[in-house]
Motif scaffolding. Sequence first.
Motif, short mmCIF file in Angstrom:
data_model
loop_
_atom_site.label_atom_id
_atom_site.label_comp_id
_atom_site.label_asym_id
_atom_site.label_seq_id
_atom_site.Cartn_x
_atom_site.Cartn_y
_atom_site.Cartn_z
N SER A 1 -3.48 -14.86 0.92
CA SER A 1 -2.15 -14.56 1.47
C SER A 1 -1.23 -13.89 0.45
N TRP A 2 -1.76 -13.55 -0.72
CA TRP A 2 -0.96 -12.96 -1.79
C TRP A 2 -1.73 -11.82 -2.42
N ARG A 3 -1.07 -10.70 -2.68
CA ARG A 3 -1.71 -9.52 -3.30
C ARG A 3 -0.71 -8.86 -4.23
N TYR A 4 -1.23 -8.20 -5.27
CA TYR A 4 -0.30 -7.63 -6.25
C TYR A 4 -0.87 -6.45 -7.00
N LEU A 5 0.05 -5.74 -7.68
CA LEU A 5 -0.23 -4.63 -8.59
C LEU A 5 0.63 -4.82 -9.84
N GLU B 1 -6.37 -1.48 -9.22
CA GLU B 1 -6.10 -1.36 -7.79
C GLU B 1 -5.39 -2.64 -7.34
N ILE B 2 -5.00 -2.70 -6.08
CA ILE B 2 -4.35 -3.90 -5.55
C ILE B 2 -5.34 -5.06 -5.64
N ASP C 1 0.83 -1.21 0.00
CA ASP C 1 0.00 0.00 0.00
C ASP C 1 0.86 1.26 0.00
N LYS C 2 1.86 1.29 0.87
CA LYS C 2 2.74 2.45 0.98
C LYS C 2 3.55 2.65 -0.30
N LEU C 3 4.05 1.54 -0.88
CA LEU C 3 4.80 1.64 -2.13
C LEU C 3 3.92 2.19 -3.25
#
Length: 133
Positions: free
Chosen positions: A98-102, A92-93, A76-78
């Motif tokens: 257990s896994w999330r990406y952009l 959006e993300i 989120d911060k990145l």
Amino acid sequence: MLDLHHVHIFASDVSTTLHWWQENLDAVVSYDGDFGGARNVFMKVGKGRINVYDQPPRGDTNGAFHHVGIRVEGLDKLREKMVANGVEFRSEIREFGSWRYLMCSAPDNVLLELFEADTSQMSEDLADFFDLG
């Protein structure tokens, strides 16, 4: 020893490419000079490596290459930092337990997957894959 060490990309404007990687992903230049008969810039991105040719991409295809995956903490911060730097994301993300990406593009349309993985919530074999040692 056998380790995948780096990805090597072309840069139509090496200064723009280096600045982008340094500004957005805190890349650190380790070497900038002639290597193998051409200017090459070797950078560290966390524990990974990316090498940049000071030459424009060849042709109009990436061949079998699809994207470069970069594991991060604090996605989120990145994302906020990169948006402030003018980076555009494809969506959006995206969350998958257990896994999330952009996904976004670096200079010369190098597609990046920025992802965060909580290995404590994964099977042992999958967690082992994501462990960078």
